[in-house]
Motif scaffolding. Sequence first.
Motif, mmCIF file in Angstrom:
data_model
loop_
_atom_site.group_PDB
_atom_site.id
_atom_site.type_symbol
_atom_site.label_atom_id
_atom_site.label_comp_id
_atom_site.label_asym_id
_atom_site.label_seq_id
_atom_site.Cartn_x
_atom_site.Cartn_y
_atom_site.Cartn_z
ATOM 1 N N LEU A 118 0.956 -1.156 -0.079
ATOM 2 C CA LEU A 118 -0.135 0.099 -0.191
ATOM 3 C C LEU A 118 0.893 1.169 -0.188
ATOM 4 C CD1 LEU A 118 -2.970 1.313 0.316
ATOM 5 C CD2 LEU A 118 -2.426 1.337 2.643
ATOM 6 N N LYS A 119 2.029 1.312 0.951
ATOM 7 C CA LYS A 119 2.711 2.559 1.075
ATOM 8 C C LYS A 119 3.609 2.741 -0.450
ATOM 9 C CE LYS A 119 6.342 4.194 4.310
ATOM 10 N NZ LYS A 119 7.227 3.658 5.244
ATOM 11 N N GLN A 120 3.860 1.411 -0.988
ATOM 12 C CA GLN A 120 4.517 1.589 -2.230
ATOM 13 C C GLN A 120 3.631 2.307 -3.331
ATOM 14 O OE1 GLN A 120 7.552 0.736 -3.127
ATOM 15 N NE2 GLN A 120 7.463 0.986 -5.295
ATOM 16 N N THR A 121 2.234 1.916 -3.325
ATOM 17 C CA THR A 121 1.354 2.238 -4.192
ATOM 18 C C THR A 121 1.216 3.695 -4.324
ATOM 19 O OG1 THR A 121 0.490 0.286 -4.253
ATOM 20 C CG2 THR A 121 -1.224 1.785 -5.138
ATOM 21 N N GLU A 122 1.128 4.151 -2.902
ATOM 22 C CA GLU A 122 0.898 5.498 -2.464
ATOM 23 C C GLU A 122 2.079 6.387 -3.098
ATOM 24 O OE1 GLU A 122 -1.918 5.145 1.660
ATOM 25 O OE2 GLU A 122 0.179 5.616 1.621
ATOM 26 N N MET A 123 3.140 5.814 -2.679
ATOM 27 C CA MET A 123 4.336 6.530 -3.176
ATOM 28 C C MET A 123 4.289 6.786 -4.899
ATOM 29 S SD MET A 123 7.365 5.178 -0.775
ATOM 30 C CE MET A 123 8.690 5.625 -1.714
ATOM 31 N N GLU A 124 4.041 5.589 -5.438
ATOM 32 C CA GLU A 124 3.776 5.849 -6.956
ATOM 33 C C GLU A 124 2.856 6.698 -7.591
ATOM 34 O OE1 GLU A 124 5.399 1.107 -7.750
ATOM 35 O OE2 GLU A 124 3.512 1.819 -8.570
ATOM 36 N N CYS A 125 1.714 6.827 -6.800
ATOM 37 C CA CYS A 125 0.612 7.631 -7.183
ATOM 38 C C CYS A 125 1.176 9.011 -6.853
ATOM 39 C CB CYS A 125 -0.429 7.382 -6.169
ATOM 40 S SG CYS A 125 -1.898 8.400 -6.489
ATOM 41 N N GLU A 126 2.063 9.256 -5.818
ATOM 42 C CA GLU A 126 2.355 10.633 -5.557
ATOM 43 C C GLU A 126 3.407 10.964 -6.922
ATOM 44 O OE1 GLU A 126 2.138 13.551 -3.856
ATOM 45 O OE2 GLU A 126 0.259 12.432 -3.398
#
Length: 226
Positions: A118-126
């Motif tokens: 989830l954290k990785q996905t959020e970073m990619e989104c950012e």
Amino acid sequence: MAVSPSSISRLELTISMPGFSSPPPFPSSDLDINQLPSGTGEEEWITAGVEDEEESTNGGPPRKKLRLSKEQSLLLEESFRQHHTLNPRQKEALALQLKLRPRQVEVWFQNRRARSKLKQTEMECEYLKRWFGSLTEQNRRLQREVEELRALKVGPPTVMSPHSCEPLPASTLTMCPSCERVTTTGLDKGSTKTTTTAVATPTTAATLSSKVGTPALQSRQSSAAC
DNA sequence: GGTTCTCAACTGTTTACTTCA
DNA sequence: TGTGAAGTAAACAGTTGAGAA
């Protein structure tokens, strides 16, 4: 469960647990992964004790909440840093060390994997948001540049295309479809000025583009021969 | 006291593998 | 010996519910 060599490939990791130079010996028979290791009970149960866990599954008392101690969390985190999945032996060893059930270790690792994903996905989104912003800005700049160049329109000396040898209309901006170079004609007494647009891509672009398939990068790769 | 957030634990699905007819 | 069905185990995605802030 018989773990085959191929399935091990994803799970088999050399454990280097503090306090264990090699996996501890476990009885091969009557190994119940849901059985509480002897001498346990140190985990911080908020409500009921461990012994009535069975009842909670079939309409008994409500499920209780376990809070892992700081030491347990630290050790789990440390283990997770070393490898994100555990084979049964590692699970057993860790559970024994933490005075938890192997099932609890397993659940913790599952949830931890989910959290890091989830954290990785959020970073990619950012990252993609920022990239979008920078591309928008670049697009605006280039359009402004086009407007300026159009405003400089001069006489029509005929210019040949560097690729097709076809005559090009003067005072135009063209984009070579194969190499994506911007060719400006008619500005310098018929000379052809070729500039390559530089797409500002942060360092992680390559990583992300491998997942999302960034068109700019893809076309750049395919036109490398031009 | 109600709301939101965190996280352990659960359920259902998918995948890879083994066993057996 | 090759093959497909059945069984098993592990991982994952999504959800639930208790407790803390």
